[in-house]
Design a protein around this motif. Sequence first.
Motif, mmCIF file in Angstrom:
data_model
loop_
_atom_site.group_PDB
_atom_site.id
_atom_site.type_symbol
_atom_site.label_atom_id
_atom_site.label_comp_id
_atom_site.label_asym_id
_atom_site.label_seq_id
_atom_site.Cartn_x
_atom_site.Cartn_y
_atom_site.Cartn_z
ATOM 1 N N ARG A 205 0.863 -1.179 0.000
ATOM 2 C CA ARG A 205 0.000 0.000 0.000
ATOM 3 C C ARG A 205 0.906 1.238 0.000
ATOM 4 N N LEU B 48 1.255 5.443 -0.594
ATOM 5 C CA LEU B 48 0.583 6.744 -0.669
ATOM 6 C C LEU B 48 1.456 7.711 -1.461
ATOM 7 N N THR C 73 -2.185 -1.341 -3.928
ATOM 8 C CA THR C 73 -3.025 -0.227 -3.492
ATOM 9 C C THR C 73 -2.241 1.069 -3.591
ATOM 10 N N TYR D 74 -0.819 3.207 5.236
ATOM 11 C CA TYR D 74 0.077 2.815 4.147
ATOM 12 C C TYR D 74 1.395 2.245 4.670
#
Length: 361
Positions: free
Chosen positions: A28, A30, A52, A117
């Motif tokens: 994940r 960001l 993600t 994240y």
Amino acid sequence: MPDSARFARQIVLPGFGEAAQDRLGASRVLVVGAGGLGSTVIPTLAGAGVGTIGIVDDDVVETSNLHRQLVHGVADVGRRKVDSAADRVHALAPDATVVRQSERLTAANALSVLADYDLVVDGSDNFPTRYLVNDAATILNLPLVWGAVSQYGGQVGVSWASRGPQYRDLFPTPPPPGSVLSCAVGGVLPTTVGVVGSLMATEVIKIITGVGTPLIGRVTVFDGLSGGFRELSYAADPDAAPITGLVDYDAFCGLAPVDAATSVSAEDLATRLDAVTLVDVREPWEASIARLPGAVLLPLGELQGRLGEIDTSRPVVVYCHKGIRSAAAREQLEGNGISAVHLDGGIDAWSRLVDPSIVRY
């Protein structure tokens, strides 16, 4: 199990393999900023198989973005950047999850946003956000890949306080407001954005997969004019105060709050535009894109020698792009005995708040 056909050229890399690809798929990431750097980082991570991708940006696409922000197209002008970027991710990787954060990252929400994240990428274009992201990532012990570009060059590094130095060790204090040219003022070569963004995405992939050596305690500097790279090393400051909380980053970076005695809002100026002397301290090329009616163009670098061109029989209002240069110009005028205020937020605020027909750039 990764899609063997889609990622075959990565999986076959020495030291990579399916295990590394699986780690990308489970990760994940960001990305702060869907502008120039984000426009390279976001689709690259999607194509590489990051599972993600969170995107934080509160801006909309402008025509002046398109020469370097290639994740957006002409049809996206006026759309939220997070939506345009998310569409690009879905076109490249339909199975990827995209989390859209169309709000501005602040000290009030940064810790809660970053906490979801595994890694953060800072592609922002202002110092308050850079220090905010660094401090939040440090508190949460998240690896942070950061990059910056200006004109023909740029730089990339990794801040990870539990593994080595962080951004504040390299830049303990921000530069004075207006001393570093923004892309809007100084310009930027689009290929420089692509190079630096690609290097940032490479660092993300390395950290997630464990392949290679991340740029911890090192900065890669790219010079587009020479085509050369150089590396700078730095260490943690043993005397630096620990980062234990978030602060007011506008104040930390010297961006003073709006003062009614020295500035005027776009809305207030609109009510008395015909009763003031407008002084535009931007460059001629900026004025050719957008300007306020009746303004006299006196670029900041020429202001001292052209004070006699200012009509002081009416209140003087100085403006620039976003209010940084005009604040300096106002002080310069005051020092020469000319009373003045400056337009808070510049012509950009005027476009957003008063007259959207004024082109933003």
